[in-house]
Design a protein around this motif. Structure first.
Motif, PDB file in Angstrom:
ATOM      1  N   LYS A  65       0.820  -1.104  -0.228  1.00 17.98           N
ATOM      2  CA  LYS A  65       0.025  -0.062  -0.183  1.00 17.98           C
ATOM      3  C   LYS A  65       1.430   0.807  -0.049  1.00 17.98           C
ATOM      4  N   TYR A 142      -2.536  -4.033  11.458  1.00 18.67           N
ATOM      5  CA  TYR A 142      -3.084  -3.467  10.271  1.00 18.67           C
ATOM      6  C   TYR A 142      -3.894  -2.337  11.856  1.00 18.67           C
ATOM      7  N   ILE A 179      -4.141   1.864   8.053  1.00 11.90           N
ATOM      8  CA  ILE A 179      -4.535   1.604   6.063  1.00 11.90           C
ATOM      9  C   ILE A 179      -4.880   3.491   6.598  1.00 11.90           C
TER      10      ILE A 179
END
Length: 231
Positions: A65, A142, A179
């Motif tokens: 990402k 995460y 994220i």
């Protein structure tokens, strides 16, 4: 009396394929294992030295990402870098594979399917943090937040790297998604659990009585888990 075996399999911890290996990897894991393997070979013993890149995990998807690439792009790049590094340093793996290989998927699935057919798992629905913006659940790394033990504001959902304490995501203070940075919500999710308490007597005997030769820190950590009672 030391037990003698016809053949020996030596394996090592799998490095995450989200970056190159460094001197700590080599000194802590791969050089000691390679020394032991070379020793067995010099004695004329049959030994198989197996390793591989771990290509499944949060660090890889976070790296992807960050770089705007797919997880497969990341693992393809770093698997080859890691493999070549081991070759250049003279680490003598007989097999250096990767967890995205067909044989790994087939073998891992076979383990799960066998245990599932034998009703060894417990199926539970629990609540876990969910990122509404990203549209996914947030496991271990995460999710970040403040450590309840030392106050580190960037602790992970599995461990605080400042004080070293193991954590679960619901222990974090002011949790946030790694994220999107947004505040997560709790949602129901289904998981399968292997009830280790059913194997506690076997594990106590196998670890505490039959493997006292383990490194003191490894033996001590396992003993502390067993003393607390497995779940």
């Amino acid at each position: 009396m030391t037990q003698q075996f016809k053949r020996t399999t030596v394996t090592t911890a799998l490095p995450y394929a989200n970056g190159p290996v460094h001197i700590g990897h080599l000194a802590g894991v791969y050089v000691p294992a390679d020394i032991y393997v070379r020793y067995l070979r010099l004695k004329g013993q049959e030994v198989l030295f197996i390793g591989g890149s771990d290509e499944h995990g949060v660090p890889i998807t976070l790296k992807a990402k960050k770089e705007g690439l797919s997880p497969q792009d990341i693992v393809d790049r770093y698997h080859h870098i890691i493999k070549k590094s081991f070759e250049d340093f003279g680490i003598t793996f007989d097999i250096y594979s990767r967890t995205t290989s067909a044989i790994h998927h087939k073998t891992a699935s076979a383990f799960f399917d066998k245990l599932n057919r034998q009703d060894k798992f417990i199926e539970k629905t629990t609540e876990q943090y969910y990122d509404l913006e990203a549209g996914q659940f947030l496991a271990d790394r995460y999710i970040t937040g403040t450590c309840p033990h030392c106050g580190n504001e960037n602790a992970y959902g599995d461990q605080c790297e400042s004080c070293g304490n193991s954590l679960s995501p619901n222990e974090l203070i002011q949790p946030r998604s790694a994220i999107s940075g947004s505040k997560p919500v709790m949602q129901a999710t289904k998981h399968w659990y292997l009830p280790l308490d059913q194997y506690e007597d076997f594990l106590k005997k196998w670890i505490l009585e039959e493997h006292k030769e383990w490194k003191s820190n490894v033996y001590g950590q396992c003993k502390s888990w067993l003393d607390m009672g497995l779940q």
